[in-house]
Design a protein around this motif. Structure first.
Motif, mmCIF file in Angstrom:
data_model
loop_
_atom_site.group_PDB
_atom_site.id
_atom_site.type_symbol
_atom_site.label_atom_id
_atom_site.label_comp_id
_atom_site.label_asym_id
_atom_site.label_seq_id
_atom_site.Cartn_x
_atom_site.Cartn_y
_atom_site.Cartn_z
ATOM 1 N N TYR A 20 85.346 -7.767 84.672
ATOM 2 C CA TYR A 20 85.108 -8.525 83.440
ATOM 3 C C TYR A 20 83.895 -7.971 82.687
ATOM 4 N N LEU A 21 82.774 -7.824 83.377
ATOM 5 C CA LEU A 21 81.549 -7.383 82.712
ATOM 6 C C LEU A 21 81.657 -5.951 82.196
ATOM 7 N N GLU A 22 82.399 -5.111 82.916
ATOM 8 C CA GLU A 22 82.577 -3.726 82.484
ATOM 9 C C GLU A 22 83.758 -3.566 81.536
ATOM 10 N N GLN A 23 84.444 -4.662 81.249
ATOM 11 C CA GLN A 23 85.581 -4.696 80.323
ATOM 12 C C GLN A 23 86.618 -3.629 80.657
ATOM 13 N N ARG A 24 86.947 -3.554 81.925
ATOM 14 C CA ARG A 24 87.911 -2.549 82.370
ATOM 15 C C ARG A 24 89.293 -2.859 81.818
ATOM 16 N N GLN A 25 89.926 -1.840 81.323
ATOM 17 C CA GLN A 25 91.281 -1.935 80.794
ATOM 18 C C GLN A 25 92.270 -1.134 81.623
ATOM 19 N N ARG A 26 91.740 -0.364 82.569
ATOM 20 C CA ARG A 26 92.574 0.515 83.390
ATOM 21 C C ARG A 26 92.200 0.361 84.856
ATOM 22 N N PRO A 27 93.110 0.699 85.745
ATOM 23 C CA PRO A 27 92.763 0.622 87.169
ATOM 24 C C PRO A 27 91.665 1.620 87.505
ATOM 25 N N THR A 28 90.830 1.248 88.448
ATOM 26 C CA THR A 28 89.758 2.141 88.885
ATOM 27 C C THR A 28 90.341 3.230 89.787
ATOM 28 N N PHE A 29 89.570 4.286 89.975
ATOM 29 C CA PHE A 29 90.021 5.379 90.834
ATOM 30 C C PHE A 29 90.307 4.877 92.239
ATOM 31 N N ASP A 30 89.428 4.029 92.781
ATOM 32 C CA ASP A 30 89.629 3.566 94.159
ATOM 33 C C ASP A 30 90.902 2.742 94.294
ATOM 34 N N THR A 31 91.275 1.998 93.255
ATOM 35 C CA THR A 31 92.527 1.245 93.293
ATOM 36 C C THR A 31 93.721 2.190 93.334
ATOM 37 N N LEU A 32 93.712 3.206 92.475
ATOM 38 C CA LEU A 32 94.798 4.184 92.465
ATOM 39 C C LEU A 32 94.867 4.929 93.794
ATOM 40 N N TYR A 33 93.708 5.317 94.312
ATOM 41 C CA TYR A 33 93.648 6.069 95.563
ATOM 42 C C TYR A 33 94.201 5.253 96.726
ATOM 43 N N GLU A 34 93.752 3.987 96.853
ATOM 44 C CA GLU A 34 94.256 3.135 97.938
ATOM 45 C C GLU A 34 95.765 2.967 97.843
ATOM 46 N N GLN A 35 96.249 2.709 96.636
ATOM 47 C CA GLN A 35 97.686 2.480 96.462
ATOM 48 C C GLN A 35 98.481 3.705 96.901
ATOM 49 N N ILE A 36 98.034 4.876 96.493
ATOM 50 C CA ILE A 36 98.752 6.102 96.839
ATOM 51 C C ILE A 36 98.585 6.429 98.330
ATOM 52 N N LEU A 37 97.390 6.233 98.873
ATOM 53 C CA LEU A 37 97.150 6.542 100.283
ATOM 54 C C LEU A 37 97.990 5.662 101.201
ATOM 55 N N PHE A 38 98.088 4.382 100.892
ATOM 56 C CA PHE A 38 98.791 3.457 101.776
ATOM 57 C C PHE A 38 100.296 3.462 101.583
ATOM 58 N N ALA A 39 100.777 3.891 100.435
ATOM 59 C CA ALA A 39 102.216 3.836 100.155
ATOM 60 C C ALA A 39 103.055 4.603 101.177
ATOM 61 N N PRO A 40 102.718 5.833 101.565
ATOM 62 C CA PRO A 40 103.587 6.548 102.511
ATOM 63 C C PRO A 40 103.751 5.830 103.843
ATOM 64 N N HIS A 41 102.726 5.140 104.293
ATOM 65 C CA HIS A 41 102.815 4.436 105.570
ATOM 66 C C HIS A 41 103.808 3.294 105.489
ATOM 67 N N SER A 42 103.835 2.607 104.352
ATOM 68 C CA SER A 42 104.787 1.510 104.191
ATOM 69 C C SER A 42 106.195 2.040 103.994
ATOM 70 N N LEU A 43 106.328 3.204 103.370
ATOM 71 C CA LEU A 43 107.654 3.751 103.108
ATOM 72 C C LEU A 43 108.353 4.193 104.388
ATOM 73 N N ASN A 44 107.586 4.394 105.450
ATOM 74 C CA ASN A 44 108.187 4.778 106.723
ATOM 75 C C ASN A 44 108.735 3.579 107.488
ATOM 76 N N SER A 45 108.523 2.387 106.981
ATOM 77 C CA SER A 45 108.995 1.173 107.625
ATOM 78 C C SER A 45 110.093 0.555 106.770
ATOM 79 N N THR A 46 110.979 -0.168 107.427
ATOM 80 C CA THR A 46 111.993 -0.896 106.669
ATOM 81 C C THR A 46 111.403 -2.213 106.185
ATOM 82 N N SER A 47 112.047 -2.805 105.196
ATOM 83 C CA SER A 47 111.594 -4.108 104.719
ATOM 84 C C SER A 47 111.590 -5.126 105.844
ATOM 85 N N ARG A 48 112.619 -5.076 106.683
ATOM 86 C CA ARG A 48 112.686 -6.018 107.812
ATOM 87 C C ARG A 48 111.488 -5.824 108.737
#
Length: 139
Positions: A20-48
């Protein structure tokens, strides 16, 4: 709708106030990095598998294979650069439990940083859902 968010750390009140104070309009680098880093691990599992396993608890100092780390760095750097050029980057920026969301929203309301307060909270079903619903009142 179960995805890699369960691997990310919960959003803290300081994250929201900083955004809020920094008036961010875009995701931060750490948010993008975490999302991309963790995605492959979840993709190796089934939804079940994901739905039937206990919530993932990220351990301090958890190590990832170097190829995942390198790929996440490369892709998140590219995503950040695209975002800085004005291209939309889809990112799951925040992660809350129902009670944490209600607490944080009501605290932001009391601090007069938002005009909404939580008046009803509908927690997730304990067996088959991670989603919760809230009713907000604008004052």
């Amino acid at each position: 709708r179960f995805n890699w968010d369960h691997r990310r750390r919960p959003t803290e009140l300081s994250d929201i106030i900083g955004n809020y104070l920094e008036q961010r309009q875009r995701p931060t680098f750490d948010t993008l990095y975490e999302q991309i880093l963790f995605a492959p691990h979840s993709l190796n599992s089934t939804s079940r598998d994901l739905w039937n396993s206990p919530p993932y608890q990220r351990k301090r100092g958890e190590e990832f294979p170097l190829p995942f780390v390198e790929l996440a760095l490369q892709q998140s750097t590219w995503a950040r650069d695209q975002s800085n050029k004005g291209f939309y980057q889809d990112a799951h920026v925040n992660r809350w439990s129902a009670s944490a969301f209600a607490y944080q929203m009501n605290t932001l309301y009391q601090l007069k940083l938002v005009k909404f307060k939580v008046v009803n909270l509908y927690p997730p079903h304990p067996i088959d859902s991670a989603e919760f619903f809230v009713t907000l009142l604008k004052e």
